[in-house]
Design a protein around this motif. Structure first.
Motif, short mmCIF file in Angstrom:
data_model
loop_
_atom_site.label_atom_id
_atom_site.label_comp_id
_atom_site.label_asym_id
_atom_site.label_seq_id
_atom_site.Cartn_x
_atom_site.Cartn_y
_atom_site.Cartn_z
N ALA A 162 -29.80 35.95 11.92
CA ALA A 162 -30.31 37.31 11.70
C ALA A 162 -30.92 37.83 13.00
CB ALA A 162 -31.35 37.31 10.59
N PHE A 163 -30.65 39.10 13.31
CA PHE A 163 -31.18 39.67 14.55
C PHE A 163 -31.14 41.19 14.46
CE2 PHE A 163 -26.64 39.20 14.97
CZ PHE A 163 -26.21 40.33 15.65
N GLU A 164 -31.78 41.84 15.44
CA GLU A 164 -31.78 43.30 15.52
C GLU A 164 -31.15 43.75 16.83
OE1 GLU A 164 -35.24 45.47 14.58
OE2 GLU A 164 -35.88 44.15 12.94
N SER A 165 -30.28 44.75 16.73
CA SER A 165 -29.64 45.31 17.92
C SER A 165 -28.88 46.58 17.55
CB SER A 165 -28.67 44.30 18.53
OG SER A 165 -28.01 44.87 19.66
N THR A 166 -28.75 47.47 18.52
CA THR A 166 -27.89 48.64 18.34
C THR A 166 -26.74 48.63 19.36
OG1 THR A 166 -29.35 49.91 19.81
CG2 THR A 166 -29.77 50.08 17.44
N SER A 214 -20.61 39.79 20.65
CA SER A 214 -20.78 38.49 21.31
C SER A 214 -21.52 37.51 20.40
CB SER A 214 -21.54 38.66 22.63
OG SER A 214 -22.87 39.08 22.42
N ARG A 215 -22.52 38.00 19.66
CA ARG A 215 -23.24 37.13 18.73
C ARG A 215 -22.32 36.65 17.62
NH1 ARG A 215 -29.14 37.20 18.78
NH2 ARG A 215 -28.96 35.93 16.89
N PHE A 216 -21.45 37.54 17.14
CA PHE A 216 -20.53 37.17 16.06
C PHE A 216 -19.51 36.14 16.54
CE2 PHE A 216 -16.84 38.17 13.20
CZ PHE A 216 -17.41 37.66 12.05
N PRO A 222 -17.25 51.31 13.39
CA PRO A 222 -16.83 50.61 14.62
C PRO A 222 -17.38 49.18 14.71
CG PRO A 222 -17.48 52.86 15.14
CD PRO A 222 -17.85 52.64 13.70
N VAL A 223 -18.60 48.95 14.22
CA VAL A 223 -19.18 47.61 14.29
C VAL A 223 -18.44 46.67 13.34
CG1 VAL A 223 -21.28 46.24 14.00
CG2 VAL A 223 -21.42 48.56 14.93
N TYR A 229 -20.86 39.17 6.78
CA TYR A 229 -21.52 40.00 7.80
C TYR A 229 -22.06 41.24 7.12
CZ TYR A 229 -22.23 43.57 11.32
OH TYR A 229 -22.79 44.58 12.06
N ASN A 230 -23.36 41.45 7.29
CA ASN A 230 -23.98 42.64 6.73
C ASN A 230 -24.90 43.27 7.77
OD1 ASN A 230 -24.49 44.43 4.49
ND2 ASN A 230 -26.54 43.55 4.35
N GLN A 231 -25.00 44.59 7.73
CA GLN A 231 -25.94 45.28 8.61
C GLN A 231 -26.69 46.32 7.79
OE1 GLN A 231 -25.87 48.70 9.86
NE2 GLN A 231 -24.28 49.20 8.36
N TYR A 232 -27.88 46.66 8.24
CA TYR A 232 -28.68 47.65 7.53
C TYR A 232 -29.13 48.73 8.51
CZ TYR A 232 -32.09 49.68 4.34
OH TYR A 232 -32.78 50.55 3.52
N GLN A 233 -28.67 49.94 8.24
CA GLN A 233 -29.03 51.13 9.00
C GLN A 233 -28.74 50.99 10.50
OE1 GLN A 233 -33.06 52.23 7.90
NE2 GLN A 233 -32.40 52.95 5.90
N GLY A 234 -27.69 50.21 10.81
CA GLY A 234 -27.21 50.11 12.17
C GLY A 234 -28.08 49.33 13.12
N ARG A 235 -29.14 48.72 12.61
CA ARG A 235 -30.10 48.07 13.50
C ARG A 235 -30.27 46.58 13.18
NH1 ARG A 235 -35.56 47.65 12.75
NH2 ARG A 235 -35.42 49.08 10.99
N GLN A 236 -30.24 46.22 11.92
CA GLN A 236 -30.47 44.83 11.51
C GLN A 236 -29.15 44.20 11.06
OE1 GLN A 236 -33.71 45.93 8.70
NE2 GLN A 236 -34.98 44.52 9.89
N HIS A 237 -28.84 43.03 11.60
CA HIS A 237 -27.54 42.39 11.37
C HIS A 237 -27.73 40.95 10.96
CE1 HIS A 237 -25.74 45.82 13.64
NE2 HIS A 237 -26.87 45.72 14.32
#
Length: 342
Positions: free
Chosen positions: A221-225, A232-234, A262-263, A327-335
Motif C-alpha cells: 500500500a502506498f500513496e502517489s499521483t 514501477s511499483r506494480f 490510464p493507471v 489492484y485498487n486505487q482510491y481517488q487517484g492518490r492511494q494505491h
C-alpha cells in the motif's frame, strides 16, 4: 496468512446463499448494502447502532461468536461518521445541554471493533485502522505482522464503510460521484465520476494451511499521483509473485471514472494481455474499503474456479485459477496491490 472463514455484506446477494449472477441496480448514483438479520444482539443496543456498526457486526459476529479469536482488526474510513455529525449537531442544537450519549458512543471509527469485542467478551487485541482508501490494507498488514509474531493465533480482520450523507455530499461536490451514472452502464460512459457504495467484509485468518479458502501472500500500500512510479511499483510487485501466470486472475478496481483509466490500463498492460481482467465495482460502487470486497471475491473465485461472465473485461479461456492479483486505487492518490493464492 490463510483465510479460513469469511462473510461479505454488500449491495448484492453475497451473504448467505450467494448469487453473483443477479445484479441489483443502483438508485440515484448509490448502491446500498443489504442489511442482515442480526442474531444475538440486544434490541436496545441494536436501535442505537449506526448502519456501519450493524453491517460490521453482521459480517463479523457469526465468524467469532463460537470461535477462539486472539484479536479484532478493522479498517474503515467513514465508520461512525454519521453518528459523529449527529452528535456535533446536537451540541449546537441543545447549546451543549442534554446530549444523546448513544450518538457519542457510536461516533468514533473504532465503534465497530469495540462492539464486536463487547458482544463476544473478547478482551484481546483490538485495533481500528483509519487510513481512508488504505484502511483495509493496513488492517491486513497488521494481521500479517501479528501472525508472524504469534503464529498460533487467530484474528478477525475486515473492512467496513457506509454511505455517510455528510461525506457523500462533500465527495459529490468535489466531483468524485455522478448521480446520473448507474451500475448498469458504469464502464460504458466516458466521463468523470462514479457511483457511491458501501459494505462490510470480514475474514478469519491464521497460519494453518489445511482447509483454507486462500492465502494472502503479499500486501502493498502506498500513496502517489505519478503514473510512472505506480507502474514501477506494480512491476516490482509482479516480479516477486510466484506461480504460473497462465492460471492468474487480475482483479481491477476500475470504477467508471475516466480520470483513472490510464493507471488501470498501465497495470493491465504490465501484467500481460493473456491474463483475464475482472472488474467488481458495478456490484459494490466506490467506497474507501472496497478492496475488502475484492478480497472476498478472490476467495470465491479460487474456491469455485469461476466467476459470472459480467465480471470479465476481456475474452479469456482461463479454466484454472491458482492465484489472484488485486489492484485498487482510491481517488487517484492511494494505491494497493494484494496477492492471493489458492
Amino acid at each position: 496468512m490463510y483465510i479460513h472463514q469469511h462473510i461479505c455484506i454488500s449491495p448484492q446477494q453475497t451473504n448467505g446463499a450467494v448469487d453473483l449472477e443477479t445484479i441489483n441496480a443502483s438508485v440515484e448514483g448509490k448502491l446500498l448494502a443489504i442489511e442482515p438479520q442480526l442474531q444475538g444482539v440486544p434490541p436496545a443496543m441494536l436501535r442505537r447502532m449506526s448502519k456501519a456498526v450493524r453491517i460490521g457486526i453482521g459480517a463479523g459476529l457469526p465468524l467469532i461468536k463460537d470461535r477462539k479469536t486472539d484479536g479484532i482488526i478493522v479498517g474503515t474510513a467513514n465508520g461512525g461518521m454519521e453518528d459523529c455529525i449527529r452528535f456535533l449537531n446536537q451540541i449546537v442544537d441543545y447549546d451543549e445541554g442534554l446530549l444523546t450519549p448513544a450518538n457519542f458512543v457510536q461516533s468514533t471509527p473504532n465503534a465497530i471493533a469495540g462492539q464486536l469485542s463487547l458482544l463476544t467478551k473478547n478482551r484481546s487485541y483490538n485495533a481500528t485502522h483509519v487510513h481512508n482508501g488504505l484502511a483495509f490494507e493496513n488492517a491486513l498488514i497488521d494481521a500479517k505482522m501479528s501472525l508472524s509474531e504469534k503464529p498460533g493465533h487467530q484474528y478477525l480482520v475486515g473492512g467496513v464503510d457506509e454511505i455517510s450523507s455528510y461525506n457523500y455530499n462533500i465527495d459529490y461536490l468535489a466531483g468524485w460521484y455522478d448521480k446520473t451514472k448507474s451500475n448498469e452502464d458504469l464502464y460504458g460512459i466516458d466521463a468523470p465520476g462514479t457511483i457511491a457504495g458501501e459494505g462490510a467484509a470480514m475474514f478469519l485468518v491464521n497460519t494453518a494451511a489445511a482447509g483454507a479458502w486462500g492465502c494472502v501472500e503479499a500486501v502493498e500500500a502506498f500513496e502517489s499521483t505519478d503514473k510512472e512510479y505506480i507502474e514501477s511499483r506494480f512491476k516490482r510487485f509482479l516480479s516477486a509473485c510466484e506461480g504460473d501466470t497462465n492460471h492468474t486472475l487480475f482483479v481491477s478496481g476500475e470504477n467508471g471514472d475516466n480520470r483513472f483509466l490510464p493507471v488501470y490500463a498501465t497495470c493491465e498492460f504490465a501484467i500481460g494481455s493473456s491474463i483475464p481482467v475482472v472488474r467488481f465495482k458495478h456490484l459494490t460502487g466506490e467506497y474507501p474499503t472496497s478492496s475488502s470486497f475484492a478480497l472476498w471475491l478472490a476467495c470465491y473465485a479460487l474456491k469455485n474456479q469461476s466467476l459470472p461472465a459480467h465480471f470479465y473485461k476481456n475474452e479469456h479461456n482461463l479454466k484454472q485459477i491458482n492465484q489472484v492479483i488485486l489492484y485498487n486505487q482510491y481517488q487517484g492518490r492511494q494505491h494497493s496491490f494484494i496477492l492471493i493464492s489458492g
